[in-house]
Design a protein around this motif. Sequence first.
Motif, short mmCIF file in Angstrom:
data_model
loop_
_atom_site.label_atom_id
_atom_site.label_comp_id
_atom_site.label_asym_id
_atom_site.label_seq_id
_atom_site.Cartn_x
_atom_site.Cartn_y
_atom_site.Cartn_z
N ILE A 22 -130.16 -60.29 -18.26
CA ILE A 22 -129.40 -59.48 -17.31
C ILE A 22 -129.76 -59.88 -15.88
O ILE A 22 -128.88 -59.97 -15.00
CB ILE A 22 -129.69 -57.98 -17.54
CG1 ILE A 22 -129.15 -57.55 -18.91
CG2 ILE A 22 -129.08 -57.13 -16.43
CD1 ILE A 22 -129.53 -56.13 -19.30
N ALA A 23 -131.04 -60.16 -15.63
CA ALA A 23 -131.46 -60.56 -14.28
C ALA A 23 -130.83 -61.88 -13.87
O ALA A 23 -130.35 -62.04 -12.73
CB ALA A 23 -132.98 -60.66 -14.23
N LEU A 24 -130.80 -62.85 -14.79
CA LEU A 24 -130.20 -64.15 -14.48
C LEU A 24 -128.70 -64.03 -14.23
O LEU A 24 -128.15 -64.65 -13.31
CB LEU A 24 -130.46 -65.13 -15.62
CG LEU A 24 -131.92 -65.60 -15.77
CD1 LEU A 24 -132.08 -66.43 -17.03
CD2 LEU A 24 -132.37 -66.39 -14.55
N LEU A 25 -128.04 -63.20 -15.04
CA LEU A 25 -126.61 -62.98 -14.83
C LEU A 25 -126.37 -62.28 -13.49
O LEU A 25 -125.41 -62.60 -12.77
CB LEU A 25 -126.03 -62.15 -15.98
CG LEU A 25 -125.95 -62.86 -17.34
CD1 LEU A 25 -125.59 -61.87 -18.44
CD2 LEU A 25 -124.92 -63.99 -17.28
N GLY A 26 -127.24 -61.35 -13.17
CA GLY A 26 -127.11 -60.67 -11.88
C GLY A 26 -127.28 -61.63 -10.72
O GLY A 26 -126.54 -61.57 -9.73
N GLY A 27 -128.27 -62.53 -10.82
CA GLY A 27 -128.46 -63.51 -9.77
C GLY A 27 -127.25 -64.42 -9.60
O GLY A 27 -126.87 -64.76 -8.48
N ALA A 28 -126.62 -64.79 -10.74
CA ALA A 28 -125.42 -65.63 -10.66
C ALA A 28 -124.29 -64.91 -9.96
O ALA A 28 -123.54 -65.50 -9.17
CB ALA A 28 -125.00 -66.04 -12.07
N ALA A 82 -130.46 -63.46 -4.18
CA ALA A 82 -130.17 -63.87 -5.55
C ALA A 82 -131.45 -64.26 -6.28
O ALA A 82 -131.63 -63.93 -7.46
CB ALA A 82 -129.19 -65.04 -5.55
N ARG A 83 -132.37 -64.95 -5.59
CA ARG A 83 -133.62 -65.35 -6.24
C ARG A 83 -134.45 -64.14 -6.64
O ARG A 83 -135.09 -64.13 -7.70
CB ARG A 83 -134.42 -66.28 -5.31
CG ARG A 83 -133.82 -67.67 -5.18
CD ARG A 83 -134.82 -68.64 -4.57
NE ARG A 83 -135.07 -68.32 -3.16
CZ ARG A 83 -134.39 -68.83 -2.16
NH1 ARG A 83 -133.38 -69.66 -2.39
NH2 ARG A 83 -134.69 -68.52 -0.92
N ILE A 84 -134.46 -63.13 -5.81
CA ILE A 84 -135.22 -61.92 -6.14
C ILE A 84 -134.60 -61.22 -7.34
O ILE A 84 -135.30 -60.77 -8.25
CB ILE A 84 -135.26 -60.97 -4.92
CG1 ILE A 84 -136.06 -61.62 -3.79
CG2 ILE A 84 -135.88 -59.63 -5.30
CD1 ILE A 84 -135.98 -60.87 -2.47
N VAL A 85 -133.28 -61.11 -7.36
CA VAL A 85 -132.59 -60.47 -8.49
C VAL A 85 -132.86 -61.24 -9.78
O VAL A 85 -133.11 -60.65 -10.83
CB VAL A 85 -131.08 -60.37 -8.21
CG1 VAL A 85 -130.33 -59.88 -9.44
CG2 VAL A 85 -130.82 -59.43 -7.03
N GLU A 86 -132.84 -62.56 -9.71
CA GLU A 86 -133.06 -63.38 -10.90
C GLU A 86 -134.47 -63.24 -11.47
O GLU A 86 -134.66 -63.31 -12.69
CB GLU A 86 -132.81 -64.86 -10.55
CG GLU A 86 -131.35 -65.21 -10.34
CD GLU A 86 -131.18 -66.63 -9.83
OE1 GLU A 86 -130.06 -67.15 -9.93
OE2 GLU A 86 -132.18 -67.21 -9.35
N ARG A 87 -135.44 -63.02 -10.61
CA ARG A 87 -136.83 -63.05 -11.04
C ARG A 87 -137.45 -61.68 -11.22
O ARG A 87 -138.66 -61.56 -11.43
CB ARG A 87 -137.65 -63.86 -10.05
CG ARG A 87 -137.14 -65.29 -9.87
CD ARG A 87 -138.10 -66.14 -9.09
NE ARG A 87 -139.39 -66.25 -9.77
CZ ARG A 87 -140.43 -66.89 -9.26
NH1 ARG A 87 -140.33 -67.46 -8.07
NH2 ARG A 87 -141.57 -66.95 -9.92
N GLN A 88 -136.64 -60.61 -11.17
CA GLN A 88 -137.21 -59.27 -11.28
C GLN A 88 -137.76 -58.97 -12.67
O GLN A 88 -138.53 -58.01 -12.83
CB GLN A 88 -136.17 -58.22 -10.89
CG GLN A 88 -134.93 -58.22 -11.78
CD GLN A 88 -133.93 -57.17 -11.35
OE1 GLN A 88 -134.29 -56.03 -11.10
NE2 GLN A 88 -132.67 -57.56 -11.26
N ALA A 89 -137.38 -59.73 -13.69
CA ALA A 89 -137.89 -59.49 -15.04
C ALA A 89 -138.97 -60.49 -15.45
O ALA A 89 -139.45 -60.45 -16.58
CB ALA A 89 -136.74 -59.53 -16.05
N ASP A 90 -139.37 -61.40 -14.56
CA ASP A 90 -140.43 -62.36 -14.87
C ASP A 90 -141.79 -61.66 -14.92
O ASP A 90 -141.94 -60.54 -14.40
CB ASP A 90 -140.47 -63.46 -13.81
CG ASP A 90 -139.25 -64.36 -13.85
OD1 ASP A 90 -138.45 -64.21 -14.80
OD2 ASP A 90 -139.09 -65.18 -12.94
N PRO A 91 -142.80 -62.27 -15.54
CA PRO A 91 -144.15 -61.71 -15.46
C PRO A 91 -144.57 -61.54 -14.01
O PRO A 91 -144.32 -62.41 -13.17
CB PRO A 91 -145.00 -62.78 -16.18
CG PRO A 91 -144.05 -63.47 -17.10
CD PRO A 91 -142.73 -63.49 -16.38
#
Length: 414
Positions: free
Chosen positions: A317-323, A335-344
Amino acid sequence: MRPRLHTVLHVCAAVLAAGCLGSTLHHGIEDRGAALAFGVLVTVGELTRRGGTRIREAAPLAAAGSLSYALLGEIAGRPAQPGVAQVVTVVLAASLLGSVPHVGRGDEPALDAPARRVLTVGFVAVCFQPLSGRGVFDDWGGPAHALLLLALLSLSALCDAVLAVALARSRTRWPFLPMLRDELRAVPGIGAAVIATGAVMALGAAVVGLWALPVFSVPLLLAQLSYRRYAAVRATYRQTIASLARATEIAGYTPVGHARRVAALSRAVGRDLGLTEPELIVLEHAALMHDIGQLSLVDPVPAGATAVLPVTEQRRIALLGGAVVRQTGVDPRVARIVERQADPHGEQPLAARIVRVVNAYEEKSREGGPGGPLTALEDLRLAAGEYAPEVVDALARVLSRRTEEARAYPDRSW
């Protein structure tokens, strides 16, 4: 109980203003024409004031006029030293007079702005007027005199910045140095125009008289107009992002107001952790759009609570949101923050850690009933391997301050 710093500064400004007013009433006003001209200039500057957190941004003409009066040594070649007391009295009276329409429209009167102006103008006048009255600057040539005025005005800008940060720090307990850095970064913009105009007005009045005031006011008024247009563009930009963020609410994927609450709390946590103003803006925009990837789901997550989903689903979901964010033309950092919000959290940038913690807190507290906020905070502390401990601690401090402020001001909406 020890008085807070903003109260002390207000008292100092009030004592200075009262002393100057008493001295002016006792000795009378010197050169009433000049006092009236500068008073009208400051009043007009206040009348043209618009909302702003910094005096030089909200009312640059009034700030420049106040500083130039404090640096007045001659008018058309003749000596004219109004003195410290008269400078402070005229500036304060004109500022209060220009503020009357704003108060009449329902704007909440605040003590911070007049206190800062009185203390800053008093500081400049104390540095310049006594020495000017003794003829110390008579031997200073044109360029040297101009550089001296610019140096004093630059010092006054630093003084005003420190006062502004001290007042904000006293009320909010945000970190001092990041706020001071943000305040000083604003000086080269409209602040530089205020400093230059104040110096030019003082020098122009010494050569051509009081006609210099309206002439040199025009460039600053144009700069003020340009700044307001820039601020309007930024406000429209933020409204556009907020409207995009509401797409998940309109589609029924997230509760109404969820993105706005996460953004507001993320900004407060980021401020507590020392992020600068540009970083806070990026953080706020990312927090507003953090759930936009849910639009890709066939079946909405109950109450939009993505924190309970498996990690792989959260990352998808985070990667799709970043896209999606990249397609909107928003700052790529968002976009980078949205993409990485689910990373460790050990691999995330600080902004992504903040969004993740605040989003989880908002979801958990919403589900926990009356004791939800405390339970949610405790759950985040126990899940130290999933959420960044330093961000959870900052969140706890922000929530504690809000609780204290709500008790101190029960009629205020938080």
